[in-house]
Scaffold this motif. Sequence first.
Motif, PDB file in Angstrom:
ATOM      1  N   GLN A 174      43.787  36.365  31.183  1.00  0.00           N
ATOM      2  CA  GLN A 174      43.349  37.129  32.342  1.00  0.00           C
ATOM      3  C   GLN A 174      43.683  38.605  32.156  1.00  0.00           C
ATOM      4  O   GLN A 174      44.842  38.952  31.910  1.00  0.00           O
ATOM      5  CB  GLN A 174      43.996  36.614  33.635  1.00  0.00           C
ATOM      6  CG  GLN A 174      43.472  37.292  34.889  1.00  0.00           C
ATOM      7  CD  GLN A 174      44.105  36.741  36.147  1.00  0.00           C
ATOM      8  OE1 GLN A 174      45.310  36.493  36.217  1.00  0.00           O
ATOM      9  NE2 GLN A 174      43.285  36.512  37.181  1.00  0.00           N
ATOM     10  N   MET A 226      42.421  42.724  33.769  1.00  0.00           N
ATOM     11  CA  MET A 226      41.692  43.392  34.840  1.00  0.00           C
ATOM     12  C   MET A 226      40.232  43.592  34.454  1.00  0.00           C
ATOM     13  O   MET A 226      39.334  43.449  35.278  1.00  0.00           O
ATOM     14  CB  MET A 226      42.348  44.745  35.145  1.00  0.00           C
ATOM     15  CG  MET A 226      43.680  44.627  35.848  1.00  0.00           C
ATOM     16  SD  MET A 226      43.517  43.992  37.516  1.00  0.00           S
ATOM     17  CE  MET A 226      42.664  45.347  38.299  1.00  0.00           C
ATOM     18  N   ARG A 242      38.284  41.944  32.171  1.00  0.00           N
ATOM     19  CA  ARG A 242      37.447  40.794  31.820  1.00  0.00           C
ATOM     20  C   ARG A 242      37.683  39.571  32.698  1.00  0.00           C
ATOM     21  O   ARG A 242      36.992  38.556  32.535  1.00  0.00           O
ATOM     22  CB  ARG A 242      37.666  40.437  30.354  1.00  0.00           C
ATOM     23  CG  ARG A 242      37.368  41.593  29.399  1.00  0.00           C
ATOM     24  CD  ARG A 242      37.807  41.265  27.977  1.00  0.00           C
ATOM     25  NE  ARG A 242      36.952  40.255  27.382  1.00  0.00           N
ATOM     26  CZ  ARG A 242      35.880  40.509  26.648  1.00  0.00           C
ATOM     27  NH1 ARG A 242      35.530  41.767  26.430  1.00  0.00           N
ATOM     28  NH2 ARG A 242      35.168  39.526  26.120  1.00  0.00           N
ATOM     29  N   GLY A 243      38.647  39.664  33.625  1.00  0.00           N
ATOM     30  CA  GLY A 243      38.904  38.531  34.498  1.00  0.00           C
ATOM     31  C   GLY A 243      39.504  37.364  33.729  1.00  0.00           C
ATOM     32  O   GLY A 243      40.207  37.539  32.741  1.00  0.00           O
ATOM     33  N   LEU A 244      39.208  36.155  34.185  1.00  0.00           N
ATOM     34  CA  LEU A 244      39.713  34.923  33.552  1.00  0.00           C
ATOM     35  C   LEU A 244      38.747  34.490  32.461  1.00  0.00           C
ATOM     36  O   LEU A 244      37.582  34.212  32.734  1.00  0.00           O
ATOM     37  CB  LEU A 244      39.843  33.823  34.598  1.00  0.00           C
ATOM     38  CG  LEU A 244      41.171  33.619  35.277  1.00  0.00           C
ATOM     39  CD1 LEU A 244      41.030  32.677  36.450  1.00  0.00           C
ATOM     40  CD2 LEU A 244      42.226  33.102  34.307  1.00  0.00           C
TER      41      LEU A 244
END
Lengths: 114, 113
Positions: free
Chosen positions: A37, A39, A41-43
């Motif tokens: 995770q 910021m 690219r997210g999960l």
Amino acid sequence: DAGVIQSPRHEVTEMGQEVTLRCKPISGHDYLFWYRQTMMRGLELLIYFNNNVPIDDSGMPEDRFSAKMPNASFSTLKIQPSEPRDSAVYFCASMSGGAHNEQFFGPGTRLTVL
Amino acid sequence: GQQLNQSPQSMFIQEGEDVSMNCTSSSIFNTWLWYKQDPGEGPVLLIALYKAGELTSNGRLTAQFGITRKDSFLNISASIPSDVGIYFCAGQHANFGNEKLTFGTGTRLTIIP
């Protein structure tokens, strides 16, 4: 019941060093997933296992990343050599399989590569 | 990787207000899940939906599986301070393997005192 257990919770290392993240899934769960995770690219799903066998590793970013699951109660994610862009929170999740697709996440390992 | 369209990205509300957020996809999903993530912790499963049109409640939370199978919403009624966090939708794509989930980009909920 104990949930998914991850260690360490925090890891700070220098560029070029080997990093090993550990995960113990929920007992009886057949599936284990490794996520990253950030910021930006997210999960992101990195790899997942079914009955200790890797099923899909298409999310593993580079050959520097490797994952193993030697038995039903333990998995490792290794980065060698580590780079600053590997800094992220790494989550392990497990799932029982069957008709439902509910994944249960561990608390994560926050990795900082200097 | 593929992500679901989740909105809004962030919400600033007062305690006691109701909250609504949703996820949409151009593809059909078989399963919708809603997770909440607190700072420094992993996502925690709130609600799971398995049938188109299904409406499920968990305390003050209500979620629905859209009839088109391409969307889902989550409502929180009478928000309280502990509702603060990031909410993620996740779906199991109908055309992919059963095991993989696609995650939304998250909705960050802040409660103004």
